[in-house]
Design a protein around this motif. Structure first.
Motif, PDB file in Angstrom:
ATOM      1  N   MET C   1       0.828  -1.212   0.000  1.00 25.29           N
ATOM      2  CA  MET C   1       0.000   0.000   0.000  1.00 25.29           C
ATOM      3  C   MET C   1       0.859   1.257   0.000  1.00 25.29           C
ATOM      4  N   LYS C   2       1.860   1.239   0.887  1.00 22.26           N
ATOM      5  CA  LYS C   2       2.758   2.399   0.978  1.00 22.26           C
ATOM      6  C   LYS C   2       3.405   2.673  -0.367  1.00 22.26           C
ATOM      7  N   LEU C   3       3.821   1.573  -0.998  1.00 24.33           N
ATOM      8  CA  LEU C   3       4.527   1.659  -2.272  1.00 24.33           C
ATOM      9  C   LEU C   3       3.662   2.369  -3.315  1.00 24.33           C
ATOM     10  N   ARG C   4       2.379   1.980  -3.314  1.00 29.82           N
ATOM     11  CA  ARG C   4       1.470   2.559  -4.301  1.00 29.82           C
ATOM     12  C   ARG C   4       1.342   4.070  -4.116  1.00 29.82           C
ATOM     13  N   LEU C   5       1.240   4.450  -2.870  1.00 33.98           N
ATOM     14  CA  LEU C   5       1.114   5.867  -2.605  1.00 33.98           C
ATOM     15  C   LEU C   5       2.338   6.616  -3.104  1.00 33.98           C
ATOM     16  N   ASN C   6       3.479   6.014  -2.842  1.00 35.20           N
ATOM     17  CA  ASN C   6       4.714   6.641  -3.292  1.00 35.20           C
ATOM     18  C   ASN C   6       4.724   6.801  -4.801  1.00 35.20           C
ATOM     19  N   GLN C   7       4.266   5.717  -5.459  1.00 32.60           N
ATOM     20  CA  GLN C   7       4.314   5.714  -6.905  1.00 32.60           C
ATOM     21  C   GLN C   7       3.466   6.848  -7.483  1.00 32.60           C
ATOM     22  N   LYS C   8       2.331   7.082  -6.831  1.00 31.86           N
ATOM     23  CA  LYS C   8       1.450   8.140  -7.284  1.00 31.86           C
ATOM     24  C   LYS C   8       2.155   9.484  -7.224  1.00 31.86           C
ATOM     25  N   ASN C   9       3.074   9.595  -6.271  1.00 35.67           N
ATOM     26  CA  ASN C   9       3.731  10.881  -6.082  1.00 35.67           C
ATOM     27  C   ASN C   9       5.049  11.026  -6.836  1.00 35.67           C
ATOM     28  N   ILE C  10       5.445   9.982  -7.531  1.00 35.00           N
ATOM     29  CA  ILE C  10       6.729  10.051  -8.231  1.00 35.00           C
ATOM     30  C   ILE C  10       6.802  11.216  -9.220  1.00 35.00           C
ATOM     31  N   PRO C  11       5.753  11.433 -10.044  1.00 31.30           N
ATOM     32  CA  PRO C  11       5.852  12.565 -10.970  1.00 31.30           C
ATOM     33  C   PRO C  11       6.108  13.875 -10.228  1.00 31.30           C
ATOM     34  N   LEU C  12       5.430  14.042  -9.087  1.00 33.61           N
ATOM     35  CA  LEU C  12       5.580  15.280  -8.333  1.00 33.61           C
ATOM     36  C   LEU C  12       7.005  15.381  -7.766  1.00 33.61           C
ATOM     37  N   LEU C  13       7.508  14.252  -7.258  1.00 31.65           N
ATOM     38  CA  LEU C  13       8.876  14.259  -6.722  1.00 31.65           C
ATOM     39  C   LEU C  13       9.865  14.547  -7.833  1.00 31.65           C
ATOM     40  N   ALA C  14       9.620  13.942  -9.006  1.00 29.23           N
ATOM     41  CA  ALA C  14      10.511  14.183 -10.146  1.00 29.23           C
ATOM     42  C   ALA C  14      10.489  15.660 -10.503  1.00 29.23           C
ATOM     43  N   THR C  15       9.313  16.261 -10.439  1.00 28.99           N
ATOM     44  CA  THR C  15       9.182  17.678 -10.756  1.00 28.99           C
ATOM     45  C   THR C  15      10.038  18.518  -9.820  1.00 28.99           C
ATOM     46  N   ILE C  16       9.900  18.224  -8.528  1.00 29.10           N
ATOM     47  CA  ILE C  16      10.674  18.994  -7.545  1.00 29.10           C
ATOM     48  C   ILE C  16      12.162  18.784  -7.779  1.00 29.10           C
ATOM     49  N   ALA C  17      12.540  17.547  -8.083  1.00 32.51           N
ATOM     50  CA  ALA C  17      13.951  17.243  -8.327  1.00 32.51           C
ATOM     51  C   ALA C  17      14.469  18.031  -9.525  1.00 32.51           C
ATOM     52  N   VAL C  18      13.678  18.055 -10.603  1.00 30.75           N
ATOM     53  CA  VAL C  18      14.104  18.785 -11.795  1.00 30.75           C
ATOM     54  C   VAL C  18      14.267  20.267 -11.483  1.00 30.75           C
ATOM     55  N   PHE C  19      13.321  20.798 -10.724  1.00 32.14           N
ATOM     56  CA  PHE C  19      13.380  22.208 -10.365  1.00 32.14           C
ATOM     57  C   PHE C  19      14.680  22.506  -9.615  1.00 32.14           C
ATOM     58  N   LEU C  20      14.943  21.699  -8.587  1.00 27.73           N
ATOM     59  CA  LEU C  20      16.143  21.933  -7.781  1.00 27.73           C
ATOM     60  C   LEU C  20      17.405  21.776  -8.609  1.00 27.73           C
ATOM     61  N   LEU C  21      17.379  20.792  -9.502  1.00 26.38           N
ATOM     62  CA  LEU C  21      18.551  20.514 -10.338  1.00 26.38           C
ATOM     63  C   LEU C  21      18.888  21.708 -11.226  1.00 26.38           C
ATOM     64  N   ILE C  22      17.842  22.230 -11.924  1.00 21.98           N
ATOM     65  CA  ILE C  22      18.082  23.363 -12.808  1.00 21.98           C
ATOM     66  C   ILE C  22      18.531  24.576 -11.986  1.00 21.98           C
ATOM     67  N   TYR C  23      17.881  24.739 -10.840  1.00 19.58           N
ATOM     68  CA  TYR C  23      18.203  25.872  -9.988  1.00 19.58           C
ATOM     69  C   TYR C  23      19.651  25.787  -9.517  1.00 19.58           C
ATOM     70  N   LEU C  24      20.011  24.570  -9.145  1.00 13.69           N
ATOM     71  CA  LEU C  24      21.376  24.348  -8.672  1.00 13.69           C
ATOM     72  C   LEU C  24      22.379  24.614  -9.788  1.00 13.69           C
ATOM     73  N   ALA C  25      22.083  24.050 -10.956  1.00 16.34           N
ATOM     74  CA  ALA C  25      22.985  24.214 -12.097  1.00 16.34           C
ATOM     75  C   ALA C  25      23.152  25.687 -12.417  1.00 16.34           C
ATOM     76  N   GLY C  26      22.034  26.414 -12.444  1.00 13.48           N
ATOM     77  CA  GLY C  26      22.100  27.849 -12.736  1.00 13.48           C
ATOM     78  C   GLY C  26      22.918  28.590 -11.703  1.00 13.48           C
ATOM     79  N   SER C  27      22.703  28.231 -10.419  1.00  9.40           N
ATOM     80  CA  SER C  27      23.399  28.931  -9.345  1.00  9.40           C
ATOM     81  C   SER C  27      24.891  28.686  -9.393  1.00  9.40           C
ATOM     82  N   VAL C  28      25.281  27.467  -9.794  1.00 12.04           N
ATOM     83  CA  VAL C  28      26.696  27.139  -9.872  1.00 12.04           C
ATOM     84  C   VAL C  28      27.342  27.832 -11.066  1.00 12.04           C
TER      85      VAL C  28
END
Lengths: 508, 348, 322
Positions: C1-28
């Motif tokens: 059950m836990k796994l399923r919930l996580n899976q539902k949120n993967i796109p959102l987590l990926a989104t946040i990760a992409v945001f931070l990544l680009i932000y980090l790259a730009g800042s560096v």
């Protein structure tokens, strides 16, 4: 009977559609605290009656009383307000939303202009427990089995304070244990004084759960009976409007079977074929001119076996020998090139092509095998179509009729015709008689026997044990995606099959 | 089939309304636009409003031919306009490779074969891309082709570096403004494409397969129709048609304009297909789409001759499409006549 | 059950990760990239995209699509400018009229989709061309907006310190996002959009107001498109009939990158907010880089959208397999 006990009183209701009189002065009466079976063949008018009752259709004539008051609905939404809830065969819940939300959506408790989630979840937990269920109500409905979803749907109905519960084929996709669970709940609701209208094809279930039965035939009211005073054979006779003796299939089938030559070469030999997560490794052999049955409950792996053999699902291990030669069947195309044919269980989604004509539906598989650049001429197409329309007695005004205008049984025959036109040597039939009326059913069963006599090897899948026993030479019994054992000759008995399914130890 | 049967047949019924609409527009012009039907023969070439309409409609006709098949499979190709721009941009770049770098000299004259084949190759590639997204990865056609609709125009701008590349290349210009057998060459190209497509779909099993896939793709796969391959091919073909249309436009105006080439033409193509009577997922008629295109173009011409700005015709077209879509909507028909409702035996 | 919930949120987590990544790259890579001002600018420069993206989130969750948004922005922008410039209408009145028109436009499209069962893409595609045509009908050229009241709105803002400043347009964006979150999670309208998108048939049979919700969803999106048109005209101080061609892709991209499933029934307004910020970051990145031309933005957005759609496909397949 006590008039106050009557919940719904339908009097001489008629409803017609262009060209059809779907309901002809039908009566129906539902009392408090009873389970009332509505029986009839396809086209009897059961669905139309329910749709008129729940406001999906408007009646042309007649009268409906609800607790003695004249009653007329213009939409299903109104039905809910009056305490009339309908549950269909397909679960009507929102898969992506949680169990709790599914129970309360549309009537969410509000607090300070916002939905009160705490209360929803709390109330849902209590409501679910009332049906002796113990599940996490915050999980999405799609994460639970069909049976539990069915019970969630019932919970929703009860929470809308249902007085009348209409169950339209609720058990079609449930296994035995799940049916038992559902019936337990139905009995409980009955005690609470709820009137339950129960529509089903399963005769056993009608006798197990209902108090009364109303029979419809061709849109007309045949009669209302008390279940325990109506012998089965009479019920069937009422439904068919026939003398019960004339359609005794088992006798004809048994006779044919005895006359049939036993010997036949092996056509297909399957060794340890498996698909991880969907089907445990199994052996299977089918001879020419033989009908091999697959028996088992829903979800036991029958359809999975068929899909593996036809190349719809790829196997992850094992081998298939076709006339002794190792063969890899990796796609339906590949299977068809070996002269396999497959009539799928899900006629509408996987079988017929609704918008195309009968002729086109019949010739398509043959044309697909011939490829794009060897088209069948218009004349040849008509010849083939006419041949099979006649052979299978497909009832259609012409071969240029769109298939969607045909009845279920005739659509099924069109699919069988499609495959016969390719002159297959191995035919897989997955539930070919599901949802079609008894007359057409018997015809299809006879057809199967006839085809096997002509040397066709047939894999026959059906939920109805009598049918499997009557039609098949051998029966493989499945449970939990595993072939447990194979029965033939004397051993092919309902009791034996049930024992095998129920057995704890796997004895191959 | 005898005559009465033919009049009742599905094919005829489907064509009846579009043909009547076209006749209606032409009749209107017969009375209200002087000289509309006048056709002159000068130097063995036909001139006149009717020829002009057909000639102007040629690019959209090509798009509509490709779009018809895409529509029949239950998809849509929104990228055709952008592919036109890409195709034109590439053609112009092949002719003047260094123009974008500010070199005005032509360099060596490119062979017509290269000028045509390179853009068409990339158009096929664009179609392949759409087809892969739809047929193999399984993305909804609207979204899949929307990606190329927008990114594609970016690519076209990238090729021309945002400039309008003008050129002179006599043989290539013939594609857009030449005459053959007295008719403008684009019309000949359309006739050719139409004939080939018709033969390929209706004289083989392909047409029926496309309709089967559009109406029920799962069932089609289960009976051995190569559903993915055919869907893929249909998008590739649509890309090809768009590329060809792009070449005609580019050759006609002797320039590649990445910003405006083919802009909004996807609407015209979709409109033509719908007006022509092709179902979204199912039965199709290429001839109907050609008639549909002619309806749109003659309408546009009729409006323009009455002094309305060309951009504004968008409003008009939008209304025509929604009207036709409404007429085809069963619900709408039932609203206005109980008779029109299909005689369908209700399942009970 | 836990796994399923996580899976539902993967796109959102990926989104946040992409945001931070680009932000980090730009800042560096670039100095000044990591500053409050650049961050606030994300809200300012993408206010109009963001406002529509919130509306589009509702549309896509309900299982629909709206291709008309870019054209509506252009139409509203040019109409508002025309009313103020040529007829001397007061900006507040002009903007109110525009918002009403936008809502009506959306309502008509929603009604066509609901009552006549026309496919949303077709109706909104027609809407896209209709609005664009109407924009041309209003004016073939750009119209400047000059009005003291408009200037007052433009000049209004809250200083945040560190040389950053939050103007009215960004405030509108943030306000719309908050309203969107409230509507989505705490009103029946919001929950019904999920129901329709997940299973319309069930929603009908459960007695939910499917038709009303559908029409409301498109009306809401029409209203927000018009609001975006107003924001855009404030942002550019003009109305231009050819503005925002292809904006629908940016908006759909923002929604999809924000984790909303294109098939409907699942997604979050908050995710869309991050999706919009990612698009903004990409543009900022390209600006900081300096040598890349503007068309690269279109191409990069196309590529990013493609990647996220692939991710969704993969996840939904994996989810179905389990």
């Amino acid at each position: 009977m006590d008039r106050n006990n009557v919940l719904i009183d339908i009097k001489r209701v008629s409803k017609s559609f262009p060209g059809v009189l779907a309901l002809d002065q039908v009566d129906f009466r539902l009392r408090r605290g009873e389970v009332h079976g509505l029986m009839g063949e396809n086209g009897a008018g059961k669905s139309t009656l329910i749709k008129v009752l729940t406001g999906l259709y408007q009646r042309d004539d007649g009268e409906i009383l609800f607790e003695g008051e004249p009653f007329s609905l213009s939409s299903p939404q109104e039905a809910a307000v009056h305490g009339l809830s309908t549950l269909y065969q397909e679960i009507n819940l929102i898969p992506a939303l949680s169990v709790a939300e599914n129970i309360y959506i549309g009537r969410e408790p509000m607090r300070l202009g916002r939905i009160d989630w705490k209360q929803i979840n709390g109330d849902a937990r209590q409501a679910i427990r009332r049906l002796d269920l113990d599940i996490d109500v915050t999980q999405p409905v799609s994460s639970y089995s069909v049976a539990i979803q069915q019970l969630v749907a019932i919970t929703r109905s009860l929470e809308i304070s249902a007085k009348v519960l209409i169950l339209d084929e609720p058990t079609s996709s449930l296994d035995l244990a799940e049916v038992a669970q559902l019936f337990k709940v139905i009995r409980k609701l009955k005690e609470d004084g709820i009137g339950i209208l129960f529509v089903t094809h399963f005769i056993d279930q009608v006798y197990e759960i209902t108090d009364r039965i109303t029979v419809l035939r061709n849109g007309a009211f045949i009669g209302e009976y008390e279940t325990n005073k109506l012998p089965r054979i009479e019920l069937i006779a009422h439904m068919l409007g026939k003398d019960p003796e004339t359609f005794s299939l088992e006798q004809t089938a048994e006779k044919t079977k005895q006359e049939k030559a036993k010997a036949g070469q092996t056509l297909l030999e399957v060794k340890q074929l498996e698909r991880k997560g969907s089907m445990t490794a199994f052996d299977l052999a089918i001879n020419k001119g033989e009908v091999l049955g697959l028996a088992g409950l829903l979800g036991s792996g029958r359809t999975e076996t068929a899909r593996l053999l036809f190349g719809i699902d790829r196997s992850t291990g094992g081998s298939i020998r076709l006339e002794g030669e190792e063969t890899v069947i990796s796609s339906p195309r590949k299977a068809i090139s070996h002269l396999f044919a497959f009539c799928p269980e899900n006629r509408k989604e996987e079988g017929i092509i609704e918008d195309l004509t009968v002729r086109e539906n019949i010739i398509l598989a043959l044309q697909a095998r011939q490829g794009i650049f060897r088209p069948l001429s218009g004349r040849r197409q008509s010849e083939i179509a006419e041949k099979y329309i006649e052979l299978l007695d497909i009832k259609t005004p012409s071969d240029s009729q769109a298939v969607k205008n045909l009845s279920g049984g005739n659509q099924q025959k069109v699919i069988i015709a499609r495959w016969l036109a390719t002159e297959p040597r191995f035919l897989i039939l997955d539930e070919p008689t599901r949802g079609i009326d008894v007359g057409a059913k018997a015809e299809i069963q006879k057809l199967i026997l006839g085809l096997s006599e002509d040397g066709l090897a047939i894999l026959f899948i059906s939920s109805e044990l009598e049918e499997v026993i009557a039609c098949c030479d051998r029966i493989a019994v499945l449970r939990d995606r595993k072939i447990l054992s194979e029965l033939s000759g004397e051993a092919k008995e309902e009791a034996t099959i049930m024992q095998v399914i129920a057995s704890k130890d796997v004895n191959p | 089939m005898n005559q009465v049967q033919w009049l009742r047949s599905e094919n005829f019924q489907r064509m009846l309304w579009p043909l009547m609409a076209l006749v209606g527009i032409l009749l209107f012009n017969l009375f209200f636009t002087p000289g509309f039907f006048h056709i002159e023969i000068k130097d063995g070439r036909f001139f006149g409003s009717l020829v002009d309409i057909a000639n102007r409609a040629a690019p959209v006709m090509l798009l509509a031919i490709g779009m018809t098949l895409v529509f029949a499979t239950g998809g849509v190709d929104l990228s055709v306009g952008a592919v036109m721009a890409i195709s034109g941009a590439i053609a112009a770049t092949v002719i003047r490779p260094d123009y974008v770098k500010g070199v005005l000299e032509y360099g060596e004259v490119q062979s017509l074969f290269l000028v045509l084949s390179i853009p068409l190759f990339f158009s096929l590639l664009a179609g392949l891309w759409n087809g892969l997204l739809v047929a193999v990865i399984g993305i909804q056609p609207i979204i899949a082709t929307l990606i190329l609709m927008v990114a594609g125009r970016g690519i076209a701008q990238l090729i021309t570096q945002g400039q309008i590349v003008v050129f002179i290349h006599e043989p290539f210009q013939y594609i857009g403004s030449g005459f053959l057998f007295g008719l403008p060459f684009p019309i000949i190209l359309v006739l050719l494409t139409f004939t080939v497509t018709y033969l390929l779909t209706r004289r083989t099993g392909l047409g029926l397969f496309i309709e089967a896939i559009g109406a029920n793709s799962v069932a089609s796969r289960f009976m051995g129709i190569r559903e993915r391959l055919i869907t893929l091919s249909v998008y590739i073909f649509s890309g090809f048609c768009a590329g060809l249309a792009g070449l005609i436009v580019c050759a006609d105006i002797k320039a590649a304009d990445a910003n405006n080439a083919g802009l909004f033409l996807e609407l015209d193509a979709i409109a033509a297909v719908i007006i022509g009577g092709t179902m979204w997922g199912g039965r199709f008629t290429i001839f109907g789409s050609i008639v549909g295109t002619l309806i749109i173009q003659s309408l546009t011409t009729t409006i323009l001759t009455r002094g309305v700005a060309p951009e504004v015709t968008l409003v008009f077209k939008a209304f025509v499409i929604i009207l036709v879509a409404l007429i085809q909507s069963e619900k709408f028909r039932r609203l206005f006549s109980g008779r029109m409702a299909r005689k369908k035996v209700p399942a009970s | 059950m836990k796994l399923r919930l996580n899976q539902k949120n993967i796109p959102l987590l990926a989104t946040i990760a992409v945001f931070l990544l680009i932000y980090l790259a730009g800042s560096v890579l670039y100095s000044n990239f990591f500053s409050l001002r650049v961050f606030v600018n994300l809200f300012i420069d993408n206010a109009f995209v963001g406002v529509i993206a919130i509306g589009m989130t509702f549309v896509i969750i309900s299982g629909g699509i709206d291709l008309s948004v870019g054209s509506v922005v252009a139409f509203i922008g040019v109409l508002a400018a025309k009313m103020m410039h040529d007829f001397g209408v007061h900006p507040l009145l002009a903007f109110s009229i525009c918002l009403g028109l936008g809502a009506m436009f959306g309502m008509i499209m929603g009604s066509l989709i609901h009552f006549f069962e026309l496919p949303p893409f077709l109706v909104t595609l027609v809407g896209m061309f209709l609005a664009r045509g109407l924009a041309f009908l209003v004016s073939l050229n750009a119209i400047p907006i000059k009005h003291p009241a408009v200037n007052a709105i433009i000049d209004f803002g809250i200083p945040l310190g560190f040389r950053a400043w939050l103007p009215a347009t960004a405030m509108i964006f943030i306000a719309v996002t908050l309203v969107g979150i409230y509507l989505q999670h705490f009103t029946r309208f919001g929950r019904n959009t999920y129901a329709i998108g997940s299973s319309e048939q069930s929603a009908i049979l459960m007695g939910l107001p499917v038709g009303r919700t559908k029409i409301l969803v498109y009306t809401f999106n029409g209203l927000l498109s018009a609001l975006a048109g107003v924001v855009y005209s404030l942002y550019t101080s003009s109305g231009y009939p050819l503005a925002c061609v292809g904006l629908e892709l940016d908006v759909i991209a923002a929604v999809v990158i924000g984790g909303t499933l294109l098939s409907g029934g699942s997604g979050y307004v908050a995710g869309t907010l991050i999706g919009v910020l990612i698009l903004g970051l990409i543009q900022t990145f390209i600006t900081f880089q300096g040598t890349l031309s503007s068309w690269w933005t279109k191409i990069v957005i196309g590529v990013l959208l493609f990647i996220f759609i692939l991710l969704q496909r993969y996840l939904s397949k994996a989810g179905a397999g389990k």
